[in-house]
Write an enzyme that holds these catalytic residues in place. Structure first.
Site, PDB file in Angstrom:
ATOM      1  N   ASN A  96       0.962  -1.168   0.252  1.00  0.00           N
ATOM      2  CA  ASN A  96       0.033   0.197   0.118  1.00  0.00           C
ATOM      3  C   ASN A  96       0.710   1.424   0.044  1.00  0.00           C
ATOM      4  O   ASN A  96       0.277   2.204  -0.476  1.00  0.00           O
ATOM      5  CB  ASN A  96      -0.793   0.014   1.117  1.00  0.00           C
ATOM      6  N   ILE A 139      -9.986   8.969  -3.878  1.00  0.00           N
ATOM      7  CA  ILE A 139     -10.442   8.369  -2.351  1.00  0.00           C
ATOM      8  C   ILE A 139     -10.034   9.567  -1.494  1.00  0.00           C
ATOM      9  O   ILE A 139      -9.024   9.933  -1.505  1.00  0.00           O
ATOM     10  CB  ILE A 139      -9.606   6.979  -2.043  1.00  0.00           C
ATOM     11  N   SER A 187      -3.542   2.455  -9.182  1.00  0.00           N
ATOM     12  CA  SER A 187      -4.140   3.560  -9.247  1.00  0.00           C
ATOM     13  C   SER A 187      -4.874   3.874 -10.660  1.00  0.00           C
ATOM     14  O   SER A 187      -4.428   3.443 -11.554  1.00  0.00           O
ATOM     15  CB  SER A 187      -3.400   4.962  -9.156  1.00  0.00           C
ATOM     16  N   TYR A 245       4.073   9.623 -10.818  1.00  0.00           N
ATOM     17  CA  TYR A 245       3.159   8.601 -10.197  1.00  0.00           C
ATOM     18  C   TYR A 245       2.469   7.396 -11.134  1.00  0.00           C
ATOM     19  O   TYR A 245       2.436   6.408 -11.022  1.00  0.00           O
ATOM     20  CB  TYR A 245       2.066   9.441  -9.463  1.00  0.00           C
ATOM     21  N   ALA A 246       1.756   8.026 -12.077  1.00  0.00           N
ATOM     22  CA  ALA A 246       1.040   7.391 -13.138  1.00  0.00           C
ATOM     23  C   ALA A 246       2.113   6.193 -13.854  1.00  0.00           C
ATOM     24  O   ALA A 246       1.683   4.904 -13.985  1.00  0.00           O
ATOM     25  CB  ALA A 246       0.484   7.965 -14.198  1.00  0.00           C
ATOM     26  N   ALA A 247       3.507   6.689 -13.937  1.00  0.00           N
ATOM     27  CA  ALA A 247       4.393   5.437 -14.377  1.00  0.00           C
ATOM     28  C   ALA A 247       4.628   4.548 -13.452  1.00  0.00           C
ATOM     29  O   ALA A 247       4.661   3.345 -13.641  1.00  0.00           O
ATOM     30  CB  ALA A 247       5.563   6.218 -15.066  1.00  0.00           C
ATOM     31  N   SER A 248       4.780   4.937 -12.075  1.00  0.00           N
ATOM     32  CA  SER A 248       5.027   3.974 -11.087  1.00  0.00           C
ATOM     33  C   SER A 248       3.785   2.941 -10.751  1.00  0.00           C
ATOM     34  O   SER A 248       3.976   1.799 -10.835  1.00  0.00           O
ATOM     35  CB  SER A 248       5.270   4.781  -9.871  1.00  0.00           C
ATOM     36  N   LYS A 249       2.614   3.587 -10.922  1.00  0.00           N
ATOM     37  CA  LYS A 249       1.509   2.868 -10.731  1.00  0.00           C
ATOM     38  C   LYS A 249       1.157   1.842 -11.719  1.00  0.00           C
ATOM     39  O   LYS A 249       0.670   0.651 -11.597  1.00  0.00           O
ATOM     40  CB  LYS A 249       0.162   3.476 -10.364  1.00  0.00           C
TER      41      LYS A 249
HETATM   42  N1  CAA Z   1      -5.893  19.342 -17.923  1.00  0.00           N
HETATM   43  C1  CAA Z   1      -5.403  20.215 -18.803  1.00  0.00           C
HETATM   44  N2  CAA Z   1      -4.392  21.082 -18.469  1.00  0.00           N
HETATM   45  C2  CAA Z   1      -4.201  21.469 -17.183  1.00  0.00           C
HETATM   46  C3  CAA Z   1      -4.683  20.574 -16.119  1.00  0.00           C
HETATM   47  C4  CAA Z   1      -5.547  19.270 -16.592  1.00  0.00           C
HETATM   48  N3  CAA Z   1      -6.120  18.230 -15.887  1.00  0.00           N
HETATM   49  N4  CAA Z   1      -4.135  20.692 -14.939  1.00  0.00           N
HETATM   50  C5  CAA Z   1      -3.477  21.729 -14.975  1.00  0.00           C
HETATM   51  N5  CAA Z   1      -3.560  22.175 -16.443  1.00  0.00           N
HETATM   52  C6  CAA Z   1      -2.767  23.273 -17.017  1.00  0.00           C
HETATM   53  C7  CAA Z   1      -3.283  24.602 -16.240  1.00  0.00           C
HETATM   54  O1  CAA Z   1      -4.402  25.142 -16.753  1.00  0.00           O
HETATM   55  C8  CAA Z   1      -2.007  25.554 -16.526  1.00  0.00           C
HETATM   56  O2  CAA Z   1      -2.313  25.894 -17.733  1.00  0.00           O
HETATM   57  P1  CAA Z   1      -1.623  27.793 -18.214  1.00  0.00           P
HETATM   58  O3  CAA Z   1      -0.130  27.433 -18.054  1.00  0.00           O
HETATM   59  O4  CAA Z   1      -2.358  27.773 -19.503  1.00  0.00           O
HETATM   60  O5  CAA Z   1      -2.469  28.548 -17.099  1.00  0.00           O
HETATM   61  C9  CAA Z   1      -0.955  24.432 -16.661  1.00  0.00           C
HETATM   62  O6  CAA Z   1      -1.428  23.438 -17.100  1.00  0.00           O
HETATM   63  C10 CAA Z   1      -0.091  24.313 -15.455  1.00  0.00           C
HETATM   64  O7  CAA Z   1      -0.965  24.068 -14.427  1.00  0.00           O
HETATM   65  P2  CAA Z   1      -0.849  24.698 -13.074  1.00  0.00           P
HETATM   66  O8  CAA Z   1      -0.877  26.309 -12.869  1.00  0.00           O
HETATM   67  O9  CAA Z   1      -1.775  23.863 -12.069  1.00  0.00           O
HETATM   68  O10 CAA Z   1       0.709  24.336 -12.649  1.00  0.00           O
HETATM   69  P3  CAA Z   1       1.535  24.306 -11.268  1.00  0.00           P
HETATM   70  O11 CAA Z   1       2.932  24.146 -11.742  1.00  0.00           O
HETATM   71  O12 CAA Z   1       1.044  25.611 -10.330  1.00  0.00           O
HETATM   72  O13 CAA Z   1       0.975  23.093 -10.384  1.00  0.00           O
HETATM   73  C11 CAA Z   1       0.543  20.407 -10.293  1.00  0.00           C
HETATM   74  C12 CAA Z   1       1.062  21.658 -11.374  1.00  0.00           C
HETATM   75  C13 CAA Z   1       1.197  20.392  -9.136  1.00  0.00           C
HETATM   76  C14 CAA Z   1       0.583  19.318 -11.003  1.00  0.00           C
HETATM   77  C15 CAA Z   1      -0.910  20.952  -9.934  1.00  0.00           C
HETATM   78  O14 CAA Z   1      -1.668  21.272 -11.248  1.00  0.00           O
HETATM   79  C16 CAA Z   1      -1.668  19.912  -9.342  1.00  0.00           C
HETATM   80  O15 CAA Z   1      -1.478  19.524  -8.115  1.00  0.00           O
HETATM   81  N6  CAA Z   1      -2.644  19.254  -9.890  1.00  0.00           N
HETATM   82  C17 CAA Z   1      -3.199  17.881  -9.387  1.00  0.00           C
HETATM   83  C18 CAA Z   1      -2.679  16.844  -9.809  1.00  0.00           C
HETATM   84  C19 CAA Z   1      -3.446  15.346  -9.353  1.00  0.00           C
HETATM   85  O16 CAA Z   1      -4.639  15.334  -9.857  1.00  0.00           O
HETATM   86  N7  CAA Z   1      -3.130  14.802  -8.288  1.00  0.00           N
HETATM   87  C20 CAA Z   1      -3.858  13.541  -7.931  1.00  0.00           C
HETATM   88  C21 CAA Z   1      -3.250  13.199  -6.530  1.00  0.00           C
HETATM   89  S1  CAA Z   1      -4.423  12.133  -6.058  1.00  0.00           S
HETATM   90  C22 CAA Z   1      -3.571  10.859  -6.142  1.00  0.00           C
HETATM   91  O17 CAA Z   1      -2.676  10.620  -6.744  1.00  0.00           O
HETATM   92  C23 CAA Z   1      -4.242   9.485  -5.680  1.00  0.00           C
HETATM   93  C24 CAA Z   1      -4.622   8.467  -6.970  1.00  0.00           C
HETATM   94  O18 CAA Z   1      -4.271   7.586  -7.101  1.00  0.00           O
HETATM   95  C25 CAA Z   1      -5.638   9.138  -7.608  1.00  0.00           C
END
Ligand code: CAA
Length: 249
Positions: A92, A190, A144, A157-161
């Protein structure tokens, strides 16, 4: 009354200090298993150990990182010494270091691959040696939904999973001759400390895409781990089972 489908079995749950791992450890303990609790956070596992010690089975605390080979060796030496067997391994432990590709550092890539992929390899290698001798084992790997769909900001993360899925299918074939099953679970979104850290607007848009209309609970995943740990799943191996409310179908 609590059923005891895992009485006499020993289970190691890695990274069970909080979130999904904690729910898994509690659930397997309620089923009567002896539990080995592992995390890098000693306070969290000590507290969990205290909480589940009343469920009837024995509890062994083994702190350390699954991504560090000497830690893994020490964890398994302790299990061999104290419990002498291991029936169930739940891989996990996992971390995120989200970043967009062009900003992602070598360190963010390495940290995630080290814990989420190499850690699973290290633990299975140790566990399978014990399970081979027993002619029995259940290995459950936490993958994941991101391994199946990809996710912006999570190339590491996606590559690892996704790697965990390849490992699961390969080792299901390799270990079947010892009656060891190896399956993966692909949780969706979750409610855990890990997903709590996701920016609010992104969180809301993910939850809007879930047909069942809610984020998952750690218990939703723990229930599936329980099934894959018991003899009810004896004829299931090499599978990737989603637990995601329909987020990816
Ligand atoms: N689709 C398309 N474009 C996206 C996007 C998406 N899903 N997310 C962000 N973008 C775009 C933004 O609109 C932005 O565009 P502009 O430069 O034109 O404004 C650009 O990509 C950069 O995005 P951010 O401003 O958010 O960039 P940042 O450097 O501040 O942060 C990040 C980057 C840390 C990856 C942040 O976007 C983030 O935290 N994203 C969430 C990632 C996520 O979904 N994690 C899941 C965690 S849960 C988990 O992992 C458990 C599991 O198994 C599911």
């Amino acid at each position: 009354m609590t059923s005891n489908s895992l009485s006499g079995k020993t289970a190691l749950v890695t990274g069970c200090g909080r979130g999904i791992g904690k729910a898994i450890a509690e659930t397997l303990a309620k089923e009567g298993a002896d539990i080995v609790v592992n995390d890098i956070d000693p306070d969290a596992v000590e507290k969990l150990a205290k909480d589940i010690s009343g469920f009837g089975g024995r509890v062994l605390v083994c702190c350390g990182s699954v991504g560090v080979t000497p830690d893994v060796t020490a964890i398994f030496s302790k299990i061999k010494k104290e419990f002498k067997r291991l029936d169930i391994l739940v891989n996990n432990a996992g971390i995120t270091r989200d970043n967009m590709l062009l900003q992602m550092s070598d360190q963010e890539w390495d940290q995630v691959l080290n814990v989420n992929l190499k850690g699973v390899f290290y633990c299975i290698r140790e566990a399978a040696a014990m399970m081979k001798e027993q002619g029995y084992g259940r290995i459950v790997n936490l993958s994941s939904v991101t391994a199946l769909t990809g996710n912006v900001g999570q190339v590491n993360y996606a590559a690892s999973k996704a790697g965990v899925i390849g490992m699961t299918k390969t080792l299901a074939r390799e270990l079947a001759r010892y009656q060891i099953t190896v399956n993966a679970i692909a949780p969706g979104f979750i409610e855990t400390p890990m997903t709590e850290a996701v920016p609010d607007d992104i969180k809301k848009s993910i939850v809007r895409g879930i047909p069942l209309g809610r984020a998952g609970k750690p218990q939703d995943v723990a229930n599936l781990v329980k099934f894959l740990s018991t003899d009810d799943s004896a004829y299931i191996t090499g599978q990737v089972i989603s637990c995601n409310g329909g987020l990816y179908i």
